[in-house]
Design a protein around this motif. Sequence first.
Motif, PDB file in Angstrom:
ATOM      1  N   GLY A 257       0.808  -1.212   0.000  1.00 40.43           N
ATOM      2  CA  GLY A 257       0.000   0.000   0.000  1.00 40.43           C
ATOM      3  C   GLY A 257       0.842   1.263   0.000  1.00 40.43           C
ATOM      4  N   PRO A 258       1.730   1.434  -0.976  1.00 38.64           N
ATOM      5  CA  PRO A 258       2.628   2.591  -0.956  1.00 38.64           C
ATOM      6  C   PRO A 258       1.911   3.876  -1.335  1.00 38.64           C
ATOM      7  CG  PRO A 258       2.933   1.358  -2.981  1.00 38.64           C
ATOM      8  CD  PRO A 258       1.961   0.566  -2.155  1.00 38.64           C
ATOM      9  N   SER A 259       2.443   4.990  -0.853  1.00 41.76           N
ATOM     10  CA  SER A 259       1.893   6.283  -1.259  1.00 41.76           C
ATOM     11  C   SER A 259       2.293   6.617  -2.687  1.00 41.76           C
ATOM     12  CB  SER A 259       2.377   7.380  -0.314  1.00 41.76           C
ATOM     13  OG  SER A 259       3.806   7.468  -0.348  1.00 41.76           O
ATOM     14  N   ALA A 260       3.465   6.134  -3.105  1.00 34.75           N
ATOM     15  CA  ALA A 260       3.958   6.385  -4.459  1.00 34.75           C
ATOM     16  C   ALA A 260       4.807   5.213  -4.901  1.00 34.75           C
ATOM     17  CB  ALA A 260       4.760   7.685  -4.516  1.00 34.75           C
ATOM     18  N   VAL A 261       4.828   4.984  -6.215  1.00 33.86           N
ATOM     19  CA  VAL A 261       5.680   3.953  -6.802  1.00 33.86           C
ATOM     20  C   VAL A 261       6.568   4.639  -7.838  1.00 33.86           C
ATOM     21  CG1 VAL A 261       5.792   1.809  -8.121  1.00 33.86           C
ATOM     22  CG2 VAL A 261       3.946   2.171  -6.458  1.00 33.86           C
ATOM     23  N   VAL A 262       7.865   4.515  -7.658  1.00 31.84           N
ATOM     24  CA  VAL A 262       8.820   5.095  -8.601  1.00 31.84           C
ATOM     25  C   VAL A 262       9.330   3.975  -9.495  1.00 31.84           C
ATOM     26  CG1 VAL A 262      10.955   6.390  -8.895  1.00 31.84           C
ATOM     27  CG2 VAL A 262       9.482   6.855  -6.918  1.00 31.84           C
ATOM     28  N   LEU A 263       9.130   4.121 -10.802  1.00 35.44           N
ATOM     29  CA  LEU A 263       9.573   3.126 -11.777  1.00 35.44           C
ATOM     30  C   LEU A 263      10.767   3.694 -12.540  1.00 35.44           C
ATOM     31  CD1 LEU A 263       6.095   2.038 -13.193  1.00 35.44           C
ATOM     32  CD2 LEU A 263       7.447   0.911 -11.409  1.00 35.44           C
ATOM     33  N   TRP A 264      11.914   3.059 -12.381  1.00 34.78           N
ATOM     34  CA  TRP A 264      13.129   3.553 -13.041  1.00 34.78           C
ATOM     35  C   TRP A 264      13.378   2.805 -14.347  1.00 34.78           C
ATOM     36  CZ3 TRP A 264      16.362   7.534 -12.915  1.00 34.78           C
ATOM     37  CH2 TRP A 264      17.526   7.438 -13.683  1.00 34.78           C
ATOM     38  N   SER A 265      13.654   3.579 -15.409  1.00 32.30           N
ATOM     39  CA  SER A 265      14.033   3.017 -16.705  1.00 32.30           C
ATOM     40  C   SER A 265      15.190   3.829 -17.263  1.00 32.30           C
ATOM     41  CB  SER A 265      12.851   3.056 -17.683  1.00 32.30           C
ATOM     42  OG  SER A 265      13.272   2.683 -18.982  1.00 32.30           O
ATOM     43  N   GLN A 266      16.289   3.167 -17.498  1.00 30.86           N
ATOM     44  CA  GLN A 266      17.476   3.833 -18.021  1.00 30.86           C
ATOM     45  C   GLN A 266      17.410   4.007 -19.538  1.00 30.86           C
ATOM     46  OE1 GLN A 266      20.006   5.065 -16.254  1.00 30.86           O
ATOM     47  NE2 GLN A 266      21.298   5.671 -17.987  1.00 30.86           N
ATOM     48  N   ASN A 304       9.836  11.187 -23.778  1.00 35.91           N
ATOM     49  CA  ASN A 304       9.030  11.083 -25.013  1.00 35.91           C
ATOM     50  C   ASN A 304       8.163   9.828 -25.062  1.00 35.91           C
ATOM     51  OD1 ASN A 304      10.137  13.487 -26.026  1.00 35.91           O
ATOM     52  ND2 ASN A 304      11.884  12.377 -26.888  1.00 35.91           N
ATOM     53  N   ARG A 305       7.964   9.196 -23.900  1.00 39.22           N
ATOM     54  CA  ARG A 305       7.017   8.080 -23.833  1.00 39.22           C
ATOM     55  C   ARG A 305       5.710   8.603 -23.246  1.00 39.22           C
ATOM     56  NH1 ARG A 305       8.530   3.410 -26.380  1.00 39.22           N
ATOM     57  NH2 ARG A 305       7.905   1.984 -24.717  1.00 39.22           N
ATOM     58  N   PRO A 306       4.586   8.228 -23.823  1.00 37.19           N
ATOM     59  CA  PRO A 306       3.320   8.760 -23.313  1.00 37.19           C
ATOM     60  C   PRO A 306       3.026   8.252 -21.906  1.00 37.19           C
ATOM     61  CG  PRO A 306       2.932   7.024 -24.933  1.00 37.19           C
ATOM     62  CD  PRO A 306       4.405   7.318 -24.967  1.00 37.19           C
ATOM     63  N   ALA A 307       2.684   9.168 -21.035  1.00 35.94           N
ATOM     64  CA  ALA A 307       2.331   8.813 -19.661  1.00 35.94           C
ATOM     65  C   ALA A 307       0.863   9.123 -19.429  1.00 35.94           C
ATOM     66  CB  ALA A 307       3.190   9.588 -18.668  1.00 35.94           C
ATOM     67  N   ALA A 308       0.222   8.304 -18.627  1.00 33.71           N
ATOM     68  CA  ALA A 308      -1.190   8.520 -18.329  1.00 33.71           C
ATOM     69  C   ALA A 308      -1.349   9.754 -17.454  1.00 33.71           C
ATOM     70  CB  ALA A 308      -1.757   7.282 -17.627  1.00 33.71           C
ATOM     71  N   PRO A 309      -2.512  10.387 -17.495  1.00 32.84           N
ATOM     72  CA  PRO A 309      -2.752  11.550 -16.630  1.00 32.84           C
ATOM     73  C   PRO A 309      -2.540  11.197 -15.158  1.00 32.84           C
ATOM     74  CG  PRO A 309      -4.477  11.347 -18.285  1.00 32.84           C
ATOM     75  CD  PRO A 309      -3.634  10.105 -18.384  1.00 32.84           C
ATOM     76  N   GLY A 310      -1.942  12.116 -14.444  1.00 27.48           N
ATOM     77  CA  GLY A 310      -1.685  11.900 -13.026  1.00 27.48           C
ATOM     78  C   GLY A 310      -0.320  11.329 -12.709  1.00 27.48           C
ATOM     79  N   MET A 311       0.380  10.804 -13.716  1.00 29.58           N
ATOM     80  CA  MET A 311       1.734  10.315 -13.492  1.00 29.58           C
ATOM     81  C   MET A 311       2.729  11.474 -13.560  1.00 29.58           C
ATOM     82  SD  MET A 311       1.851   6.759 -15.667  1.00 29.58           S
ATOM     83  CE  MET A 311       0.536   5.545 -15.546  1.00 29.58           C
ATOM     84  N   LEU A 312       3.792  11.376 -12.780  1.00 27.63           N
ATOM     85  CA  LEU A 312       4.801  12.422 -12.731  1.00 27.63           C
ATOM     86  C   LEU A 312       6.075  11.958 -13.437  1.00 27.63           C
ATOM     87  CD1 LEU A 312       4.418  13.593  -9.018  1.00 27.63           C
ATOM     88  CD2 LEU A 312       3.303  14.499 -11.061  1.00 27.63           C
ATOM     89  N   CYS A 313       6.744  12.887 -14.103  1.00 24.89           N
ATOM     90  CA  CYS A 313       7.994  12.583 -14.804  1.00 24.89           C
ATOM     91  C   CYS A 313       9.055  13.602 -14.399  1.00 24.89           C
ATOM     92  CB  CYS A 313       7.791  12.600 -16.318  1.00 24.89           C
ATOM     93  SG  CYS A 313       6.643  11.364 -16.937  1.00 24.89           S
ATOM     94  N   PRO A 314       9.678  13.441 -13.245  1.00 23.48           N
ATOM     95  CA  PRO A 314      10.681  14.416 -12.798  1.00 23.48           C
ATOM     96  C   PRO A 314      11.908  14.398 -13.693  1.00 23.48           C
ATOM     97  CG  PRO A 314      10.687  12.493 -11.368  1.00 23.48           C
ATOM     98  CD  PRO A 314       9.513  12.340 -12.285  1.00 23.48           C
ATOM     99  N   ALA A 315      12.550  15.566 -13.791  1.00 23.82           N
ATOM    100  CA  ALA A 315      13.716  15.701 -14.663  1.00 23.82           C
ATOM    101  C   ALA A 315      15.006  15.262 -13.999  1.00 23.82           C
ATOM    102  CB  ALA A 315      13.843  17.151 -15.130  1.00 23.82           C
ATOM    103  N   GLY A 316      15.029  15.146 -12.696  1.00 22.60           N
ATOM    104  CA  GLY A 316      16.254  14.765 -12.008  1.00 22.60           C
ATOM    105  C   GLY A 316      15.984  14.431 -10.559  1.00 22.60           C
ATOM    106  N   LEU A 317      17.052  14.169  -9.803  1.00 20.42           N
ATOM    107  CA  LEU A 317      16.916  13.741  -8.413  1.00 20.42           C
ATOM    108  C   LEU A 317      16.252  14.819  -7.565  1.00 20.42           C
ATOM    109  CD1 LEU A 317      17.478  11.797  -6.077  1.00 20.42           C
ATOM    110  CD2 LEU A 317      19.777  12.784  -5.903  1.00 20.42           C
ATOM    111  N   ARG A 318      16.693  16.054  -7.724  1.00 22.51           N
ATOM    112  CA  ARG A 318      16.141  17.126  -6.883  1.00 22.51           C
ATOM    113  C   ARG A 318      14.630  17.272  -7.095  1.00 22.51           C
ATOM    114  NH1 ARG A 318      19.086  21.028  -4.542  1.00 22.51           N
ATOM    115  NH2 ARG A 318      20.834  20.574  -5.968  1.00 22.51           N
ATOM    116  N   GLU A 319      14.204  17.274  -8.350  1.00 24.84           N
ATOM    117  CA  GLU A 319      12.779  17.412  -8.640  1.00 24.84           C
ATOM    118  C   GLU A 319      11.999  16.197  -8.156  1.00 24.84           C
ATOM    119  OE1 GLU A 319       9.753  18.091 -12.448  1.00 24.84           O
ATOM    120  OE2 GLU A 319      11.926  18.268 -12.717  1.00 24.84           O
ATOM    121  N   ALA A 320      12.573  15.000  -8.304  1.00 29.52           N
ATOM    122  CA  ALA A 320      11.892  13.793  -7.830  1.00 29.52           C
ATOM    123  C   ALA A 320      11.677  13.843  -6.323  1.00 29.52           C
ATOM    124  CB  ALA A 320      12.700  12.555  -8.216  1.00 29.52           C
TER     125      ALA A 320
END
Length: 334
Positions: A257-266, A304-320
């Motif tokens: 039951g996490p508050s957020a899930v971070v999915l990493w893709s290199q 440049n991958r389509p994300a569903a509404p409500g998902m976040l795409c931070p640009a770096g560690l600080r923003e994440a």
Amino acid sequence: MTDSPYRVTTGAVARRLGVSPTTLRSWDRRYGIGPSVREGGRHRRWAPEDIAMLEEMCRLTTSGVPPAEAAGAALSRAGRPPGTGAGTAPVPADPPPRPPAAVRRGRSPGSGNGLPLDEIRHEFRGLARAAVRLDGPTMDRLLAELIATHGLVTGWEEVMAPTLHAVGRKWESTDERYVEVEHLLSWHISTALRRIACAPPTAPGAAPVLLSCVPGEQHTLPLEALAAGLAERGLPMRMLGADVPAGALNAAVRRMGPSAVVLWSQSRHTASPALARMVAKTGFGIKGARTRPLVVLAGPGWVNRPAAPGMLCPAGLREALDLVGRHCRLSSSP
């Protein structure tokens, strides 16, 4: 200095220390940091005590000491007065070597050991030099000082990540990747990050943040940096690590039951919008009051991958850290 039957060539010493042969010759000519004797009066052959002196020179220059000052200290520690190296004696000079590509392009000898360090400020390049020398203790010390002085985010974004990127690229003059350097550097950076990430959370009642690499993704260090940053902020987190199967990720979300899930893709080929949508739709909690997690798409693979509404795409560690931290505070407030 006692004579030693065991003497090695300049090339062998350079490989051991992670500097170029040109740098060793330059130190010999300029500062007297050379072997105590030459075989046949010409060729450099380095005894163990000579190599110990060079190791001290490397340690000092890695720490930011100017080469001339470092040479004086290294010679003094070796019990040799300045200007006593074999390179300062009136012997026939070595044939002038062709400078490596790094020097021909304007970088001074030893400035980055041939690595492309243009993105890294000069005072932070000691980590790369220590990595090329496979000098684990120095890497540990530099990483601890970096984080203590400049903070985790600056340390990661301006030093650790750029150094990893530079080491991972081909060696400019030989096209060799130095895999052993990259592995050792990664291990020491991971160790430094995990020392921070093991801190107990201080946010009462906050649901954890789940960190996971997508299936097929092996790069975990950026997630480990995020884990350390969350721990610094007192937020609970759980790290699943590399190459997590979709079924296991789904089960972890339902159980935790996490508050957020971070999915990493290199890389783009591992980023799966379908997986992200599946996680975003995964509900947990009691029937009638089901909750779904915030999904954070992290890493260059999602660009440049389509994300569903409500998902976040931070640009770096600080923003994440800012986005996830803000979400956790809001979700845990009454």
